[in-house]
Design a protein around this motif. Structure first.
Motif, PDB file in Angstrom:
ATOM      1  N   PRO A  96       0.846  -1.209   0.000  1.00 15.68           N
ATOM      2  CA  PRO A  96       0.000   0.000   0.000  1.00 15.68           C
ATOM      3  C   PRO A  96       0.875   1.251   0.000  1.00 15.68           C
ATOM      4  O   PRO A  96       2.081   1.185   0.306  1.00 15.68           O
ATOM      5  CB  PRO A  96      -0.797  -0.134   1.306  1.00 15.68           C
ATOM      6  CG  PRO A  96      -0.019  -1.078   2.158  1.00 15.68           C
ATOM      7  CD  PRO A  96       0.681  -2.012   1.225  1.00 15.68           C
ATOM      8  N   PRO A  97       0.306   2.401  -0.366  1.00 13.78           N
ATOM      9  CA  PRO A  97       1.104   3.637  -0.409  1.00 13.78           C
ATOM     10  C   PRO A  97       1.801   3.906   0.921  1.00 13.78           C
ATOM     11  O   PRO A  97       1.245   3.681   2.004  1.00 13.78           O
ATOM     12  CB  PRO A  97       0.063   4.718  -0.717  1.00 13.78           C
ATOM     13  CG  PRO A  97      -1.041   3.986  -1.399  1.00 13.78           C
ATOM     14  CD  PRO A  97      -1.080   2.626  -0.787  1.00 13.78           C
ATOM     15  N   ALA A  98       3.043   4.385   0.833  1.00 12.95           N
ATOM     16  CA  ALA A  98       3.862   4.610   2.028  1.00 12.95           C
ATOM     17  C   ALA A  98       3.431   5.884   2.750  1.00 12.95           C
ATOM     18  O   ALA A  98       2.752   6.762   2.188  1.00 12.95           O
ATOM     19  CB  ALA A  98       5.328   4.716   1.626  1.00 12.95           C
ATOM     20  N   ASP A  99       3.847   5.983   3.981  1.00 12.02           N
ATOM     21  CA  ASP A  99       3.601   7.177   4.784  1.00 12.02           C
ATOM     22  C   ASP A  99       4.370   8.342   4.166  1.00 12.02           C
ATOM     23  O   ASP A  99       5.521   8.194   3.731  1.00 12.02           O
ATOM     24  CB  ASP A  99       4.063   6.921   6.222  1.00 12.02           C
ATOM     25  CG  ASP A  99       3.644   8.061   7.148  1.00 12.02           C
ATOM     26  OD1 ASP A  99       2.991   9.005   6.658  1.00 12.02           O
ATOM     27  OD2 ASP A  99       3.978   7.990   8.343  1.00 12.02           O
ATOM     28  N   LEU A 100       3.739   9.507   4.096  1.00 19.77           N
ATOM     29  CA  LEU A 100       4.365  10.664   3.453  1.00 19.77           C
ATOM     30  C   LEU A 100       5.672  11.062   4.125  1.00 19.77           C
ATOM     31  O   LEU A 100       6.571  11.615   3.479  1.00 19.77           O
ATOM     32  CB  LEU A 100       3.391  11.857   3.468  1.00 19.77           C
ATOM     33  CG  LEU A 100       2.102  11.665   2.648  1.00 19.77           C
ATOM     34  CD1 LEU A 100       1.214  12.899   2.788  1.00 19.77           C
ATOM     35  CD2 LEU A 100       2.435  11.414   1.188  1.00 19.77           C
ATOM     36  N   ALA A 103       9.744   9.067  -3.598  1.00 20.36           N
ATOM     37  CA  ALA A 103       9.581   7.613  -3.467  1.00 20.36           C
ATOM     38  C   ALA A 103      10.133   7.182  -2.127  1.00 20.36           C
ATOM     39  O   ALA A 103      10.892   7.907  -1.468  1.00 20.36           O
ATOM     40  CB  ALA A 103      10.306   6.887  -4.599  1.00 20.36           C
ATOM     41  N   GLU A 104       9.757   5.971  -1.721  1.00 16.41           N
ATOM     42  CA  GLU A 104      10.220   5.404  -0.453  1.00 16.41           C
ATOM     43  C   GLU A 104      11.461   4.545  -0.718  1.00 16.41           C
ATOM     44  O   GLU A 104      11.380   3.519  -1.392  1.00 16.41           O
ATOM     45  CB  GLU A 104       9.109   4.540   0.154  1.00 16.41           C
ATOM     46  CG  GLU A 104       9.483   3.906   1.484  1.00 16.41           C
ATOM     47  CD  GLU A 104       8.441   2.908   1.952  1.00 16.41           C
ATOM     48  OE1 GLU A 104       8.584   2.401   3.070  1.00 16.41           O
ATOM     49  OE2 GLU A 104       7.491   2.633   1.192  1.00 16.41           O
TER      50      GLU A 104
END
Length: 706
Positions: free
Chosen positions: A149-153, A329-330
């Motif tokens: 899932p999308p990463a923490d900002l 990006a992470e």
């Protein structure tokens, strides 16, 4: 006689053993009152006992139940499967249904029976049925792997932009990239055109990094351009100032729109005298690409890739747009990426070019892409240097794949090799189930069509008796079975079986996409027997020899032994490094398969003026006196006699004379006498045409579009 003699011998033995007992059997007891009745009682008891035993045995036989054979049935059984379940042959099922309302003539081994007919066959056969237990197939747990899932900002960090250079063929895309990275790629490309996706990391003088993707501009590589657009953040659309907007320019704009990627226009070749950048911008307006000077939001930079003019402005425009997009990006966590290209390397095995979109890829990571997985053994950058790790937006070559993944597959990192195997097995299982469902739907559709056709065929014969119907069907279908099975397998239509080999997955995909558009099946069938990645092997030659096919290789080699084997077997081996030359040779081979077209070339015409007979020995030969009106008459060619609008005769001449001399040709305006081969009735006013038959090679009607 043998029976009588054995009976007599038994009687003698009985008399010798006990004559008294024998006399009791021969004479009734009334005639011997003085004799004791004990022996008689004993004998009666023995006889009664024996009769009871026989009676009991008979009762036992009657009472014993006959165990009927039990047949396991299920719905939608075919006649053949029912016969197999009953341990009978197909004829037994046919006989069991003879006196029923079912049309036995339509019964075939692969026909699906209704439930009532299945039960009828079993009961009429003296058997009993039981329904097969439905095997409770446990649903296989989904072991697929998905993106995170999308990463923490707070975990996101800035990353370099991924920029794809797109445009029409020969508009200077690779030269532009050469100037940016100070290399000479274009000089190494076959035909001077890009035929693969190239991924490069370029560091600008200002320190910013940009990952560039160079996509092919040729019409054959549409799928490669689509992948490049989907893997990018920004599209640099290269348009030649002297050429304007072309087909692949429009297609590149469409790919960028579908991927929802912003565009920067690079008007190239502005150093040429015939360059007209304004015309290019106006042509782009027709495709809804509005540049800034016309009130739009698309930047247009005038550059010269060959001389390096204004390239810094293009790079700055790219960096500015990337800052506006706030690309982040992470860098930690499981790796995610996209396969840009894949190929088989002789020393390294399966190798993929990939763009890392999330996480940091290191040696030893376990990756899954499509139906393949890898434990990363080596990582290489665009210059072939080994690296230990790569972060987001980086282009990298990955070595260690068990099988070759397809270009465009998503790369996901997993925790272990076991987990990778589970994911690959699940994906293969899911694909197999999907294929089975498709095949089942096709089978059901064909059965439905067959049943409709059968009912339509029988509708007109319903008033006939079964004997009359059988006779009518035989007369209607006897021509279908006139040909032997061995002869039916030989097809009359022309066909060209192909084996396609390419250096990378994208090249093979591009060729197959072109062949999918083949639309000249009425002239010659085109069949792809096999396609793969890597050099041409002996197995490819053997397969092509078996099916009388041809081998086409793109950017691949064939060893000397393979070439010699192909020459001995007579297998065409066609290797190319430029895709449009490969397609041109394929079109030539398709044309050579077609039968030539017969055409006629009129050489001359003559008019018959008079008829007379010439004596040759004792035989009189009719001769036509003619005058040449057009062209010339040549004795070696074919002639046709035309009377009015009808062709009366066609053939060759026996003799052609001018005055009394035998000649080969008679020219315009000259008079001659000619005699035809055969009995020909010449008349005054007939026209004699001299012509030659020509064979013209047909050309395939297939147009691949370039």
């Amino acid at each position: 006689m043998n029976v009588m003699s054995s009976v007599m011998r038994g009687a003698r033995r009985l008399v010798l053993v006990d004559s008294a007992l024998f006399s009791h059997f021969l004479f009734p007891p009334v005639l011997h009152p003085a004799r004791s009745s004990a022996p008689l009682l004993t004998c009666e008891q023995n006889r009664k006992f024996a009769s009871k035993q026989v009676k009991d045995q008979r009762n036992q036989k009657v009472k014993a139940k006959v165990d009927k054979q039990e047949v396991e049935i299920r719905r939608r059984m075919t006649a053949a499967s029912l016969a197999k379940a009953m341990n009978k042959d197909f004829d037994h099922v046919l006989e069991a249904l003879l006196n029923t309302s079912m049309d036995v003539e339509s019964l075939e081994p692969d026909l699906v029976l209704e439930e009532r007919w299945i039960k009828d066959v079993v009961t009429r056969s003296g058997m009993k049925f039981r329904w097969a237990k439905l095997s409770e197939s446990r649903e296989r747990p989904n072991r697929d792997v998905q993106r995170r899932p999308p990463a923490d900002l707070s975990l996101l960090k800035p990353r370099p932009p991924v920029v794809t250079i797109m445009g029409h063929v020969d508009h200077g895309k690779t030269t532009l990239l050469d100037s940016l990275r100070k290399s000479q790629i274009v000089s190494t490309e076959a035909g001077g055109i890009t035929q693969h996706i190239g991924a490069f990391l370029v560091q600008l003088p200002t320190g910013e990094k940009i990952t560039f993707l160079d996509t092919p501009g040729h019409a054959a590589f549409s799928s490669m351009r689509a992948r490049g657009a989907n893997a990018t953040d920004i599209v640099v659309l290269v348009v030649a100032a002297d050429d304007g907007v072309m087909n692949q320019t429009v297609e590149s704009i469409q790919h960028a729109r579908r991927a929802k990627v912003p565009i920067i226009v690079a008007v190239n070749k502005c150093d040429k005298p015939q360059a007209d950048p304004q015309r290019v911008k106006q042509e782009l307006l027709a495709h809804d690409v509005v540049c800034e000077e016309f009130g739009g939001d698309v930047q247009a930079i005038h550059v010269s890739a060959l001389k390096g003019d204004n390239l810094l402005a293009l790079a700055e425009a790219t960096v500015v747009l990337a800052e506006v997009l706030e690309l982040k990006a992470e860098p930690s966590g499981a790796v995610e990426g996209l396969v840009i290209e894949s190929r088989t390397d002789k020393g390294r095995g399966p190798v993929t070019s990939a763009i890392i979109q999330r996480g940091t890829l290191r040696r030893g990571c376990v990756l899954v892409a499509g139906k393949s997985w890898a434990k990363v053994r080596f990582l290489f950058d665009e210059n072939g240097r080994a690296v230990t790790e790569v972060g987001p937006s980086s282009a990298v070559e990955v070595v260690g794949w068990k099988e070759l993944p397809s270009a465009g597959d998503v790369i996901v990192e997993v925790e272990s090799e076991q987990r990778a195997r589970e994911a690959v097995e699940w994906r293969s299982h899911a694909e197999e189930q999907e294929k089975l469902q498709e095949e089942q739907s096709v089978i059901e559709l064909k059965q439905k069509l067959h049943l409709e056709e059968y009912r339509k065929e029988r509708a007109g014969l319903s008033h006939l008796s079964w004997r009359q119907r059988k006779s009518a069907l035989y007369r209607a279908n006897k021509n279908k079975f006139a040909v032997r099975p061995s002869e039916r397998t030989q097809r009359d239509e022309l066909s060209l079986p192909l084996i396609i080999k390419g250096d990378v997955d994208g090249s093979v995909e591009a060729i197959l996409n072109i062949l999918d558009g083949y639309d000249a099946e009425q002239q010659c069938q085109l069949e792809v027997l096999h396609f793969g990645i890597g050099d041409v092997s002996e197995n490819d030659v053997n397969m092509a020899d078996t099916f009388t096919g041809s081998i086409y290789g793109f950017n691949v080699a064939a060893s000397r032994s393979v070439q010699q084997l192909a020459a001995r077997r007579g297998v065409p081996l066609r290797l190319h490094t430029v895709i449009y030359k490969l397609i041109d040779e394929l079109k030539d081979e398709l044309s050579s398969k077609l039968s030539p077209l017969l055409s006629e070339n009129i050489v001359g015409e003559a008019t018959v003026l008079a008829m007379f007979d010439v004596s040759v020995g004792k035989k009189k030969v009719p001769v036509a006196g003619c005058r040449v009106q057009k062209g010339q008459l040549d004795r070696r060619l074919k002639f046709r006699l035309i009377r009015g609008r009808d062709t009366v005769w066609e053939g060759s001449l026996v003799a052609l004379k001018h005055h009394k001399d035998e000649v080969q040709t008679v020219k315009l305006g000259m008079e001659c006498g000619l005699s035809a081969d055969g009995d020909v009735d010449f008349r005054s006013g007939d026209v004699i045409v001299c012509f030659e038959a020509l064979d013209t090679q047909q050309v395939t009607s297939w147009d691949p579009g370039f």
